[in-house]
Design a protein around this motif. Structure first.
Motif, PDB file in Angstrom:
ATOM      1  N   LEU A  72     -20.972 -11.177  10.821  1.00 34.31           N
ATOM      2  CA  LEU A  72     -22.351 -10.825  10.465  1.00 34.31           C
ATOM      3  C   LEU A  72     -23.257 -10.480  11.650  1.00 34.31           C
ATOM      4  O   LEU A  72     -24.377 -10.012  11.448  1.00 34.31           O
ATOM      5  N   ASN A  73     -22.786 -10.697  12.856  1.00 36.72           N
ATOM      6  CA  ASN A  73     -23.589 -10.306  14.024  1.00 36.72           C
ATOM      7  C   ASN A  73     -22.859  -9.284  14.906  1.00 36.72           C
ATOM      8  O   ASN A  73     -23.246  -9.054  16.041  1.00 36.72           O
ATOM      9  N   ASP A  74     -21.827  -8.657  14.361  1.00 34.36           N
ATOM     10  CA  ASP A  74     -21.066  -7.642  15.100  1.00 34.36           C
ATOM     11  C   ASP A  74     -21.787  -6.303  14.976  1.00 34.36           C
ATOM     12  O   ASP A  74     -21.789  -5.675  13.920  1.00 34.36           O
ATOM     13  N   THR A  75     -22.403  -5.862  16.061  1.00 35.18           N
ATOM     14  CA  THR A  75     -23.227  -4.649  16.039  1.00 35.18           C
ATOM     15  C   THR A  75     -22.442  -3.378  16.384  1.00 35.18           C
ATOM     16  O   THR A  75     -23.038  -2.329  16.604  1.00 35.18           O
ATOM     17  N   THR A  76     -21.126  -3.474  16.391  1.00 33.94           N
ATOM     18  CA  THR A  76     -20.300  -2.295  16.639  1.00 33.94           C
ATOM     19  C   THR A  76     -20.550  -1.259  15.550  1.00 33.94           C
ATOM     20  O   THR A  76     -20.478  -1.572  14.363  1.00 33.94           O
ATOM     21  N   LYS A  77     -20.866  -0.044  15.972  1.00 33.20           N
ATOM     22  CA  LYS A  77     -21.090   1.043  15.009  1.00 33.20           C
ATOM     23  C   LYS A  77     -19.755   1.466  14.411  1.00 33.20           C
ATOM     24  O   LYS A  77     -18.731   1.486  15.080  1.00 33.20           O
ATOM     25  N   THR A  78     -19.784   1.810  13.129  1.00 30.45           N
ATOM     26  CA  THR A  78     -18.596   2.309  12.449  1.00 30.45           C
ATOM     27  C   THR A  78     -18.775   3.802  12.201  1.00 30.45           C
ATOM     28  O   THR A  78     -19.798   4.385  12.578  1.00 30.45           O
ATOM     29  N   GLN A  79     -17.821   4.398  11.527  1.00 33.00           N
ATOM     30  CA  GLN A  79     -17.910   5.824  11.215  1.00 33.00           C
ATOM     31  C   GLN A  79     -18.638   6.092   9.901  1.00 33.00           C
ATOM     32  O   GLN A  79     -18.731   7.231   9.460  1.00 33.00           O
ATOM     33  N   VAL A  80     -19.174   5.036   9.290  1.00 34.15           N
ATOM     34  CA  VAL A  80     -19.850   5.190   8.004  1.00 34.15           C
ATOM     35  C   VAL A  80     -21.302   5.596   8.219  1.00 34.15           C
ATOM     36  O   VAL A  80     -22.096   4.832   8.769  1.00 34.15           O
ATOM     37  N   TYR A  81     -21.618   6.809   7.791  1.00 32.71           N
ATOM     38  CA  TYR A  81     -23.013   7.233   7.761  1.00 32.71           C
ATOM     39  C   TYR A  81     -23.502   6.946   6.355  1.00 32.71           C
ATOM     40  O   TYR A  81     -22.961   7.457   5.376  1.00 32.71           O
ATOM     41  N   PHE A  82     -24.509   6.112   6.267  1.00 35.01           N
ATOM     42  CA  PHE A  82     -24.994   5.688   4.958  1.00 35.01           C
ATOM     43  C   PHE A  82     -26.407   6.214   4.784  1.00 35.01           C
ATOM     44  O   PHE A  82     -27.318   5.826   5.512  1.00 35.01           O
ATOM     45  N   PRO A  83     -26.605   7.103   3.811  1.00 31.89           N
ATOM     46  CA  PRO A  83     -27.938   7.660   3.597  1.00 31.89           C
ATOM     47  C   PRO A  83     -28.996   6.565   3.427  1.00 31.89           C
ATOM     48  O   PRO A  83     -28.761   5.577   2.750  1.00 31.89           O
ATOM     49  N   ASN A  84     -30.115   6.747   4.063  1.00 30.91           N
ATOM     50  CA  ASN A  84     -31.258   5.824   3.975  1.00 30.91           C
ATOM     51  C   ASN A  84     -30.950   4.429   4.509  1.00 30.91           C
ATOM     52  O   ASN A  84     -31.608   3.468   4.144  1.00 30.91           O
ATOM     53  N   TYR A  85     -29.944   4.305   5.358  1.00 33.30           N
ATOM     54  CA  TYR A  85     -29.584   2.989   5.879  1.00 33.30           C
ATOM     55  C   TYR A  85     -29.711   2.936   7.392  1.00 33.30           C
ATOM     56  O   TYR A  85     -29.123   2.100   8.044  1.00 33.30           O
ATOM     57  N   GLY A  86     -30.417   3.843   7.952  1.00 38.62           N
ATOM     58  CA  GLY A  86     -30.651   3.807   9.386  1.00 38.62           C
ATOM     59  C   GLY A  86     -29.537   4.443  10.194  1.00 38.62           C
ATOM     60  O   GLY A  86     -29.349   4.110  11.346  1.00 38.62           O
TER      61      GLY A  86
END
Length: 185
Positions: A72-86
């Motif tokens: 829950l505190n792993d800030t590694t970016k993933t390949q998921v682009y999620f609309p309206n989720y920053g």
């Protein structure tokens, strides 16, 4: 000799049944699509319904909870682009979403901390708060883990096709979710 062989054969199976946070993290890194707007009836890997890597984690049910909490505190970016989720989702964002599909009464950050809505939207306020400082993620992880430990013995599995996140309808891959027993709600 047969007993030793049987024990050695069972050990990998038992170990596999209890995934750790590294194994779950590797699966989360593979996620390319999250459930948000699933056109028509739910299908794994259909655009907007979430891909198989995400649902494989969710289908682990209770055995995935502790490893997901660890992430829950792993800030590694993933390949998921999620609309309206920053923008790109983090491992922590996907872990929280998977937890919510397993435990549908999962508290949001606003249930523990005083977070102001953004443009009238509570979830946008929570997301902004989580993304603004890794200490906020640490605080949420700590609060959510304590909540889960407090109520862990009071959860029951409920058969259901209700999805927690997104506009998704159909047969839930889990076939249900954890809920608190009536007397604990």
């Amino acid at each position: 000799m047969k007993v030793l062989f049987t024990i050695l054969a069972i050990i990998p199976i038992v170990g596999f049944c209890q995934p750790n946070s590294k194994e779950i993290r590797l699966k989360i890194i593979q996620v390319q699509d999250m459930p948000y707007i699933c056109e028509g009836w739910f299908e794994i890997d259909k655009m907007g319904c979430g891909d198989s890597a995400f649902w494989q984690v969710v289908q682990m049910r209770e055995i995935a909870i502790d490893p997901l909490m660890e992430l829950l505190n792993d800030t590694t970016k993933t390949q998921v682009y999620f609309p309206n989720y920053g923008g790109l989702m983090t491992v922590a964002d996907i872990a929280q979403t998977a937890l919510g599909e397993i435990i549908q009464v999962l508290p949001n950050p606003g249930d523990f901390f005083d977070i102001k809505p953004i443009s009238g939207s509570a979830w946008m306020g929570w997301l902004s708060w989580l993304q603004s400082d890794v200490q906020n993620r640490d605080s949420y992880k700590e609060a959510l883990t304590a909540w889960y430990k407090q109520y862990q013995a009071n959860f029951v599995w409920t058969s259901s096709n209700r999805f927690r996140y997104g506009d998704v309808r159909g047969t839930h891959p889990n076939g249900g979710h954890l809920e608190l027993k009536e007397e604990n709600k």
